[in-house]
Design a protein around this motif. Structure first.
Motif, PDB file in Angstrom:
ATOM      1  N   LEU A  60       0.830  -1.201   0.000  1.00  0.00           N
ATOM      2  CA  LEU A  60       0.000   0.000   0.000  1.00  0.00           C
ATOM      3  C   LEU A  60       0.866   1.253   0.000  1.00  0.00           C
ATOM      4  O   LEU A  60       0.587   2.218  -0.727  1.00  0.00           O
ATOM      5  CB  LEU A  60      -0.911  -0.038   1.227  1.00  0.00           C
ATOM      6  N   HIS A  63       2.310   1.733  -3.463  1.00  0.00           N
ATOM      7  CA  HIS A  63       1.285   2.211  -4.390  1.00  0.00           C
ATOM      8  C   HIS A  63       1.063   3.718  -4.223  1.00  0.00           C
ATOM      9  O   HIS A  63       0.957   4.451  -5.211  1.00  0.00           O
ATOM     10  CB  HIS A  63      -0.015   1.455  -4.135  1.00  0.00           C
ATOM     11  N   LEU A 170      -8.495   2.269   0.208  1.00  0.00           N
ATOM     12  CA  LEU A 170      -7.530   1.329  -0.352  1.00  0.00           C
ATOM     13  C   LEU A 170      -7.051   0.372   0.730  1.00  0.00           C
ATOM     14  O   LEU A 170      -6.732   0.798   1.849  1.00  0.00           O
ATOM     15  CB  LEU A 170      -6.336   2.071  -0.946  1.00  0.00           C
ATOM     16  N   ARG A 187      -6.272  -3.028  -7.716  1.00  0.00           N
ATOM     17  CA  ARG A 187      -5.599  -1.930  -8.410  1.00  0.00           C
ATOM     18  C   ARG A 187      -4.174  -2.272  -8.824  1.00  0.00           C
ATOM     19  O   ARG A 187      -3.677  -1.770  -9.826  1.00  0.00           O
ATOM     20  CB  ARG A 187      -5.555  -0.683  -7.505  1.00  0.00           C
ATOM     21  N   VAL A 208      -3.133  -4.458  -3.822  1.00  0.00           N
ATOM     22  CA  VAL A 208      -3.825  -3.280  -3.327  1.00  0.00           C
ATOM     23  C   VAL A 208      -5.224  -3.302  -3.928  1.00  0.00           C
ATOM     24  O   VAL A 208      -5.392  -3.393  -5.149  1.00  0.00           O
ATOM     25  CB  VAL A 208      -3.090  -1.984  -3.714  1.00  0.00           C
ATOM     26  N   GLN A 210      -9.255  -1.610  -4.000  1.00  0.00           N
ATOM     27  CA  GLN A 210     -10.091  -0.451  -3.729  1.00  0.00           C
ATOM     28  C   GLN A 210     -11.483  -0.932  -3.353  1.00  0.00           C
ATOM     29  O   GLN A 210     -12.112  -1.698  -4.095  1.00  0.00           O
ATOM     30  CB  GLN A 210     -10.168   0.471  -4.947  1.00  0.00           C
TER      31      GLN A 210
END
Length: 215
Positions: A60, A63, A170, A187, A208, A210
């Protein structure tokens, strides 16, 4: 928070994060030994989730750093922050303000120390937001929160409510047993280096997600 901060520093070493070499983190050199020591402390000292860079958090954070437009200039909540790694990454990516939340004072002490080490500012919030709610953030980030049935049952409604009110939500997760993917869209996926003593493997394929709906 001085006692907690002293404990954090005494049991960790500041070092780069394997998947995020631009960041440093206070990390335990002997993870099993520290885990056993905190278990001996009983209820006064919960497990040291704050002493490690977990796979979901690393993915995360990566990202967010790679796509700073997701958080830049927006109020970010890092739910169950642990070490504060994701919150630090969000702040480095330009999020303002960044609230690092946890129920463990040792976690918040670690997050504060890690923010200072990376020269960013976090707002620390010790509270059970899953019970109390939190509607202020435009972005909600949650790394490795689906590690138990009980936690998943509490955190999923919170995340879906946040998505339902329009927040970007997220989740970073390496395929924990209680990760619910209904109402989520993947994602990105990364191969994240992890501590083999804790994860039984040296690398975790981590995604990751959403959260799209509030249902």
């Amino acid at each position: 928070m001085s006692t907690s901060a002293d404990f954090v520093r005494a049991n960790t070493r500041l070092a780069p994060v394997p998947f995020l070499p631009e960041l440093v983190l206070h990390q335990a050199d002997e993870p099993i030994e520290l885990w056993e020591r905190t278990e001996e402390g009983g209820a006064e000292q919960p497990p040291p989730f704050w002493a490690f860079a977990w796979a979901g958090g690393q993915a995360l954070a990566r990202h967010v750093l790679d796509e700073p437009e997701l958080v830049a200039g927006r109020h970010v909540l890092d739910l169950a922050t642990g070490s504060g790694l994701v919150a630090v990454a969000a702040a480095r990516a330009g999020a303002r303000p960044v609230t690092a939340n946890d129920i463990d004072p040792f976690s918040l002490a670690a997050a504060e120390a890690n923010a200072a080490a990376n020269r960013v500012r976090l707002e620390l919030l010790e509270a059970d937001l899953l019970a109390d709610g939190y509607d202020d953030a435009a972005v909600v980030l949650a790394g490795d929160v689906f590690y138990s049935r009980e936690m998943a049952g509490r955190v999923l409604p919170f995340l879906r409510r946040a998505a339902g009110r329009g927040a970007l939500v997220l989740v970073g997760d390496p395929g924990r047993a209680y990760l619910p993917v209904d109402g989520m869209v993947r994602r990105a996926t990364y191969d994240v280096p992890v501590i083999e003593a804790l994860e039984s493997v040296p690398v975790r394929r981590t995604s990751v997600w959403q959260v799209q709906t509030g249902r």
